[in-house]
Design a protein around this motif. Structure first.
Motif, mmCIF file in Angstrom:
data_model
loop_
_atom_site.group_PDB
_atom_site.id
_atom_site.type_symbol
_atom_site.label_atom_id
_atom_site.label_comp_id
_atom_site.label_asym_id
_atom_site.label_seq_id
_atom_site.Cartn_x
_atom_site.Cartn_y
_atom_site.Cartn_z
ATOM 1 N N UNK A 1 0.830 -1.192 0.000
ATOM 2 C CA UNK A 1 0.000 0.000 0.000
ATOM 3 C C UNK A 1 0.873 1.254 0.000
ATOM 4 N N UNK A 2 0.561 2.196 -0.877
ATOM 5 C CA UNK A 2 1.300 3.450 -0.942
ATOM 6 C C UNK A 2 2.488 3.437 -1.879
ATOM 7 N N UNK A 3 2.841 2.264 -2.417
ATOM 8 C CA UNK A 3 3.995 2.212 -3.322
ATOM 9 C C UNK A 3 3.762 3.076 -4.549
ATOM 10 N N UNK A 4 4.803 3.811 -4.896
ATOM 11 C CA UNK A 4 4.840 4.591 -6.133
ATOM 12 C C UNK A 4 5.634 3.736 -7.122
ATOM 13 N N UNK A 5 5.128 3.624 -8.333
ATOM 14 C CA UNK A 5 5.758 2.734 -9.303
ATOM 15 C C UNK A 5 5.746 3.344 -10.696
ATOM 16 N N UNK A 6 6.643 2.840 -11.543
ATOM 17 C CA UNK A 6 6.642 3.285 -12.932
ATOM 18 C C UNK A 6 6.306 2.111 -13.828
ATOM 19 N N UNK A 7 5.604 2.424 -14.920
ATOM 20 C CA UNK A 7 5.195 1.387 -15.862
ATOM 21 C C UNK A 7 5.612 1.821 -17.270
#
Length: 161
Positions: A9-15
């Motif tokens: 929960x709360x993870x910032x990620x790039x795709x």
């Protein structure tokens, strides 16, 4: 040996969206393997870093329900974490009825212990103006590739890609 946590929960990620171009999202609700994520109005280049400090107050371009296979396949990369404060309420979602071709607004009313349960909902006949006014998001559970395609579409539409 404990299994490594792929996301939380709360993870910032790039795709990945295109060759060397990435979108940025944040996990707002987890009910594995389903996630409710918000995607920012941000495009990163391959080696570009991101200052997480300003993201807390940034508005989302797109918020959708999706699966977690992008993390499992290591296509979606966690780049930080911003803790989620309080309870995140699901927005209105919109869709188009396959039979009547009419538009609808959908409000999910999940039980607290299953925040992404898609069983309790109400549909309301709608139109494009009402959908825009409500800030409704696309309905359905997006697969990881469908989420990438939809984010790319919305970033292009916003003139950011």
């Amino acid at each position: 040996m404990a299994k490594k946590e792929l996301y939380r929960l709360g993870d910032v990620f790039k795709i990945p969206l295109a060759d060397g171009v990435y979108g940025v999202g944040r996990i707002l609700i987890v009910q594995s393997p389903c996630l409710f994520v918000g995607f920012y109005r941000i495009v990163l280049r391959k080696d570009e870093s991101l200052d997480l400090a300003g993201l807390e107050i940034s508005e989302y371009l797109l918020r959708i329900l999706c699966g977690d296979l992008g993390f499992k396949k290591k296509e979606w990369e966690v780049i930080g974490n911003i803790p989620v404060e309080g309870i995140i309420e699901l927005p209105f979602f919109w869709g188009k009825d396959a039979m009547t071709k009419g538009l609808y607004l959908r409000k999910y009313n999940p039980p607290e212990e299953m925040p992404l349960s898609m069983t309790g909902f109400e549909d309301y006949p709608s139109n494009e103006e009402e959908i825009a006014k409500e800030g409704a998001e696309p309905d359905g559970l997006f697969g990881w590739k469908a989420a990438e395609i939809r984010l790319k579409y919305d970033l292009e539409k916003a003139g950011l890609l």
